[in-house]
Design a protein around this motif. Structure first.
Motif, PDB file in Angstrom:
ATOM      1  N   LEU A 416      35.694  46.395  40.307  1.00 35.25           N
ATOM      2  CA  LEU A 416      36.687  47.182  41.054  1.00 35.25           C
ATOM      3  C   LEU A 416      37.603  47.930  40.102  1.00 35.25           C
ATOM      4  O   LEU A 416      38.016  49.055  40.383  1.00 35.25           O
ATOM      5  CB  LEU A 416      37.527  46.260  41.946  1.00 35.25           C
ATOM      6  N   GLY A 417      37.932  47.307  39.008  1.00 30.39           N
ATOM      7  CA  GLY A 417      38.815  47.966  38.040  1.00 30.39           C
ATOM      8  C   GLY A 417      39.150  47.018  36.909  1.00 30.39           C
ATOM      9  O   GLY A 417      38.874  45.821  36.972  1.00 30.39           O
ATOM     10  N   GLY A 419      42.260  45.827  34.274  1.00 31.29           N
ATOM     11  CA  GLY A 419      43.681  45.854  33.943  1.00 31.29           C
ATOM     12  C   GLY A 419      43.865  45.626  32.454  1.00 31.29           C
ATOM     13  O   GLY A 419      42.917  45.758  31.679  1.00 31.29           O
ATOM     14  N   GLY A 420      45.084  45.275  32.078  1.00 26.46           N
ATOM     15  CA  GLY A 420      45.403  45.049  30.674  1.00 26.46           C
ATOM     16  C   GLY A 420      44.500  44.003  30.034  1.00 26.46           C
ATOM     17  O   GLY A 420      43.849  44.254  29.026  1.00 26.46           O
ATOM     18  N   SER A 422      42.345  41.946  32.055  1.00 24.11           N
ATOM     19  CA  SER A 422      41.446  41.378  33.081  1.00 24.11           C
ATOM     20  C   SER A 422      40.506  42.417  33.663  1.00 24.11           C
ATOM     21  O   SER A 422      40.759  43.626  33.605  1.00 24.11           O
ATOM     22  CB  SER A 422      42.295  40.784  34.205  1.00 24.11           C
ATOM     23  N   VAL A 424      38.502  43.052  37.391  1.00 24.49           N
ATOM     24  CA  VAL A 424      38.468  42.561  38.771  1.00 24.49           C
ATOM     25  C   VAL A 424      37.142  42.994  39.403  1.00 24.49           C
ATOM     26  O   VAL A 424      36.826  44.191  39.453  1.00 24.49           O
ATOM     27  CB  VAL A 424      39.665  43.094  39.594  1.00 24.49           C
ATOM     28  N   ALA A 437      37.970  38.939  45.740  1.00 24.67           N
ATOM     29  CA  ALA A 437      38.106  39.684  44.477  1.00 24.67           C
ATOM     30  C   ALA A 437      38.236  38.644  43.365  1.00 24.67           C
ATOM     31  O   ALA A 437      39.130  37.804  43.417  1.00 24.67           O
ATOM     32  CB  ALA A 437      39.344  40.565  44.531  1.00 24.67           C
ATOM     33  N   LYS A 439      39.169  37.900  39.706  1.00 26.41           N
ATOM     34  CA  LYS A 439      39.881  38.470  38.560  1.00 26.41           C
ATOM     35  C   LYS A 439      39.542  37.629  37.332  1.00 26.41           C
ATOM     36  O   LYS A 439      39.882  36.432  37.279  1.00 26.41           O
ATOM     37  CB  LYS A 439      41.388  38.456  38.839  1.00 26.41           C
ATOM     38  N   LEU A 492      40.878  36.015  44.566  1.00 29.17           N
ATOM     39  CA  LEU A 492      41.907  36.595  45.443  1.00 29.17           C
ATOM     40  C   LEU A 492      41.305  37.125  46.735  1.00 29.17           C
ATOM     41  O   LEU A 492      40.096  37.431  46.798  1.00 29.17           O
ATOM     42  CB  LEU A 492      42.583  37.775  44.728  1.00 29.17           C
ATOM     43  N   GLU A 493      42.158  37.238  47.723  1.00 30.64           N
ATOM     44  CA  GLU A 493      41.765  37.897  48.980  1.00 30.64           C
ATOM     45  C   GLU A 493      41.305  39.319  48.625  1.00 30.64           C
ATOM     46  O   GLU A 493      41.967  40.008  47.844  1.00 30.64           O
ATOM     47  CB  GLU A 493      43.015  37.944  49.875  1.00 30.64           C
ATOM     48  N   TYR A 494      40.173  39.744  49.197  1.00 32.40           N
ATOM     49  CA  TYR A 494      39.656  41.075  48.876  1.00 32.40           C
ATOM     50  C   TYR A 494      40.331  42.130  49.754  1.00 32.40           C
ATOM     51  O   TYR A 494      40.358  42.008  50.989  1.00 32.40           O
ATOM     52  CB  TYR A 494      38.136  41.096  49.084  1.00 32.40           C
ATOM     53  N   CYS A 495      40.872  43.156  49.114  1.00 36.60           N
ATOM     54  CA  CYS A 495      41.493  44.262  49.859  1.00 36.60           C
ATOM     55  C   CYS A 495      40.629  45.498  49.658  1.00 36.60           C
ATOM     56  O   CYS A 495      40.624  46.088  48.564  1.00 36.60           O
ATOM     57  CB  CYS A 495      42.908  44.511  49.358  1.00 36.60           C
ATOM     58  N   ASP A 499      44.636  50.970  46.483  1.00 38.42           N
ATOM     59  CA  ASP A 499      46.003  50.505  46.264  1.00 38.42           C
ATOM     60  C   ASP A 499      46.942  51.708  46.447  1.00 38.42           C
ATOM     61  O   ASP A 499      46.491  52.863  46.527  1.00 38.42           O
ATOM     62  CB  ASP A 499      46.166  49.824  44.891  1.00 38.42           C
ATOM     63  N   LEU A 547      48.395  46.621  47.728  1.00 43.15           N
ATOM     64  CA  LEU A 547      47.002  46.874  48.125  1.00 43.15           C
ATOM     65  C   LEU A 547      46.919  47.025  49.643  1.00 43.15           C
ATOM     66  O   LEU A 547      47.810  46.590  50.368  1.00 43.15           O
ATOM     67  CB  LEU A 547      46.101  45.718  47.674  1.00 43.15           C
ATOM     68  N   ASP A 558      49.839  40.544  42.479  1.00 42.11           N
ATOM     69  CA  ASP A 558      50.165  40.425  41.060  1.00 42.11           C
ATOM     70  C   ASP A 558      51.518  39.751  40.813  1.00 42.11           C
ATOM     71  O   ASP A 558      52.554  40.408  40.692  1.00 42.11           O
ATOM     72  CB  ASP A 558      50.135  41.806  40.393  1.00 42.11           C
TER      73      ASP A 558
END
Ligand SMILES: Nc1ncnc2c1ncn2[C@@H]1O[C@H](COP(=O)(O)OP(=O)(O)OP(=O)(O)O)[C@@H](O)[C@H]1O
Length: 688
Positions: A416-417, A419-420, A422, A424, A437, A439, A492-495, A499, A547, A558
């Protein structure tokens, strides 16, 4: 009546000859009446029978001999006067017999009353028997309504025993009744016959009932056995199904995982194909060399090149027309200076020509505006394309890109993407059957052990805060587990929606209605964080941390920088220990305090929400919009952010502006906290 009683009775009679004579007369008449009564009328009704049986039971004073003989005479008189009345003959007969028995009692000793009591008790037995049979019928009906299995072997044998007892009791009762009545004296025979017939009928009816009950019992037993067989069969089927299910589970899981992987592979292919196509239109990353230095630069695609060329051409045309127009005007101006009509054009022609130029310029302007809008759209698409290219590149470079199943449960699908620290991934929970999701927190292998431990401590802290949060507007944290020494995963819960950052990149200005409903949801999440026993400051509210799920519900995520507000915190707030972290556009002035350790509270989140709302409405952040993080810090941009200014466009309601002003109150002491500002009428929806 027993033999002893009869003997006793006869001995008493011989001692009282007068009375015996009268008695004999009376009996002779009564017998004659009785025979006609038996042939002409039915047996007395049961009520009367009962009366007859009960009468001897009542305590009776013994009348004197003379009064007894008078009574007998009266009876004779009564008897003769009612001879012709056949209808009441039976009744009379019983009454007469009863009276006669009373008469006999006069002379009789206690033995007689004992014998009457015996008859009475037999009658009671019959009554009891009747009641018992009725009870059995009722009980059977009742128990048939209940579970068949409730009727066990014991119950069945009870039924049998009961029916045996019933039969034997009936026959013994019958025998007793018969014996008792046969031993009675001659004048009482008719009464005995009547009782005998009714008892026989009763016995017959009881036997019929017993037979019916036995038939019912037989059917019930059959039903019970059928049900038991069915039950055994169903139990076996259930067990087989469970075994089958158990056997099929791994296969089914594999099929689901395979299907998901096929779909994800297709999605990956499609994504790459789309990127290639869009690249042609919008551009691509090219590699440029400058000596030994290799760098990446963006090269526009054909559509953008065409648009830019068109714009350039329009610009050239506009400039040419403007030159023409200028020269026309100049000529016209010069005309006035020179000799009449020599260099200039007639006034009317000049005006017409100028109007033509003006009209053409206006149309060029319209065209330019259209192309600029189109170019903006392309620019937006270009941004999306660049992000997608980056995502694909990250996915291709990820070590989790080969559809692993983590923790025997989470099937990793597409990235999905990143981050610094991580990555996801969209994933599928093969146990709870839902998208999640995952992470993946990767620790850099080059990091020192101390840094790794610090990172893990930080992540566990975040997990411990986040896992307790259960609210519609907070992203759920389902699970956490270690993958290897350098990696762990939070689930995590998937959204599935974008965002808020991506939303604002696509449409920088949101209509006030849409912006309002988003900020209301964010505040609801914040209120939840502040109504808990352990209050939480999010501290990192920004568009990327809001999200949307598939239905457009906004959720805050987060909690990496969150603070738990300890119980002993004073009214001023708690100490900010992680100064410098966070995204500066969204942090309030107190977080930039350098002279002392700042005290913070939920008012930090109120400020951040105010910035978010402003950005949604006006397409830019209120303070330091065009500045980098570094510049904001260097120029004290937020420390100087004393008053918020609103652009004249777009038009926004005063209520919205007032809410923003309250959120962006410079002085922390004057700024409302989360629970206070949540009462702002703008944040509550009421029916008008
Ligand atoms: N629960 C989720 N459901 C769907 N997408 C998510 C979820 N969590 C994160 N993402 C997406 O994954 C991407 C990376 O998320 P992540 O939180 O790691 O990034 P970040 O917030 O930009 O980075 P950092 O955590 O370092 O600030 C983002 O595009 C985000 O939208």
């Amino acid at each position: 009546m027993s033999d002893d009683m009869l003997l006793h009775l006869s001995s008493n009679s011989s001692n009282q000859s007068d009375q015996s004579t009268k008695f004999a007369k009376l009996e002779a008449r009564l017998v004659g009446k009785a025979s006609s009564a038996v042939t002409s009328s039915l047996p007395p009704p049961p009520q009367q029978q009962q009366q007859q049986q009960q009468q001897p039971q009542q305590p009776q004073a013994r009348p004197s001999v003379s009064s007894a003989s008078k009574f007998a005479d009266d009876l004779v008189a009564q008897s003769s006067s009612s001879d012709s009345d056949d209808d009441i003959a039976g009744e009379f007969l019983i009454q007469a017999n009863t009276q006669k028995r009373r008469k006999v009692q006069v002379d009789d000793s206690l033995t007689f009353s004992e014998s009457v009591e015996a008859v009475d008790s037999l009658a009671k037995m019959a009554e009891t028997l009747e009641t018992k049979v009725n009870f059995d019928v009722g009980r059977k009906k009742h128990s048939r309504g209940r579970s068949q299995s409730g009727r066990g072997r014991g119950s069945r044998s009870n039924d049998q025993t009961r029916s045996q007892i019933s039969a034997s009791t009936i026959s013994s009762l019958n025998g007793q009744l018969e014996n008792s009545y046969h031993k009675d004296t001659k004048p009482k025979e008719q009464l005995q016959n009547d009782s005998h017939y009714s008892s026989e009928e009763e016995v017959l009816s009881l036997r019929a009932k017993v037979a019916a009950l036995e038939e019912d019992l037989r059917k019930s037993r059959k039903e019970t056995s059928d049900y038991q067989n069915l039950c055994r069969q169903l139990e076996k089927e259930l067990k087989d199904l469970k075994d089958h299910e158990q056997q099929m589970k791994p296969k089914r899981t594999k099929i689901i995982a395979d299907l998901l992987i096929s779909v994800s592979k297709a999605e990956r292919q499609e994504a790459r194909l789309k990127v290639r196509q869009d690249s042609l239109r919008l551009g691509n990353v090219g590699v440029t060399r400058a000596g030994t230095l290799i760098s990446e630069t963006w090269e526009d695609g054909q559509a953008l090149k065409d648009l830019n060329a068109h714009l350039k051409q329009l610009l050239e045309t506009r400039e040419a027309i403007e030159r023409q127009r200028k020269s026309l005007k100049k000529k016209q101006a010069d005309k006035g200076d020179g000799p009449d009509g020599e260099n200039g054009v007639p006034e009317e022609d000049f005006l017409l020509q100028d109007e033509i130029y003006k009209s053409r310029l206006a149309s060029i302007k319209r065209e330019e505006e259209t192309i600029l809008r189109e170019r903006d759209r392309y620019e937006f698409e270009k941004g999306r394309l660049i992000r997608e290219m980056k995502r694909i590149r990250d996915e291709d470079g990820s070590r989790f890109n080969s559809f692993q199943i983590l923790n025997h449960r989470y099937a990793l699908l597409n990235l999905l993407g990143k981050g610094g620290f991580s990555e996801v991934y969209k994933a599928y929970d093969l146990v709870d059957h839902k998208y999640v999701a995952c992470k993946l927190h990767g620790l850099n292998a080059q990091w020192s052990e101390e840094k790794k431990q610090s990172y893990i401590r930080h992540a566990i802290r975040e997990y411990n805060i986040h896992k307790t949060l259960v609210h519609h507007h907070i992203v759920r944290l389902w699970d956490i587990f270690e993958i290897d020494h350098n990696t762990f995963c939070t689930v995590l819960e998937y959204c599935s929606g974008k965002d808020l950052d991506a939303v604002l990149k696509a449409t920088p200005l949101l209509p006030e209605k849409e912006a309002r409903i988003i900020i209301v949801q964010i505040f609801q999440g914040l209120v939840y964080l502040n109504r808990r026993v352990q209050k939480i400051i999010h501290y990192d509210l920004k568009p990327g941390n809001v999200l949307f799920d598939e239905f457009g519900v906004a959720k805050v995520t987060d909690f990496g920088l969150s603070k738990i507000v300890e119980d002993d915190v004073g009214s001023q707030g708690m100490e900010l220990t992680s100064q410098g972290a966070g995204t500066y556009w969204y942090l309030p002035p107190e977080c930039f305090e350098l002279s002392k350790i700042p005290l913070i509270s939920s008012k930090v989140d109120v400020w951040s929400a105010g910035v978010l709302f402003y950005q949604m409405l006006f397409g830019r952040r209120p303070f330091g919009h065009d500045q980098t993080q570094e510049r904001i810090l260097r120029e004290d941009t937020i420390i100087k952010a004393r008053k918020v200014e609103f652009p004249s466009r777009p038009t926004v309601s005063n209520e919205a502006k007032e809410l923003i002003r309250r959120c962006l109150t410079y002085d922390q002491a004057d700024r409302p906290d989360v629970l206070t500002i949540a009462h702002d009428p703008y944040l509550t929806y009421t029916k008008k």
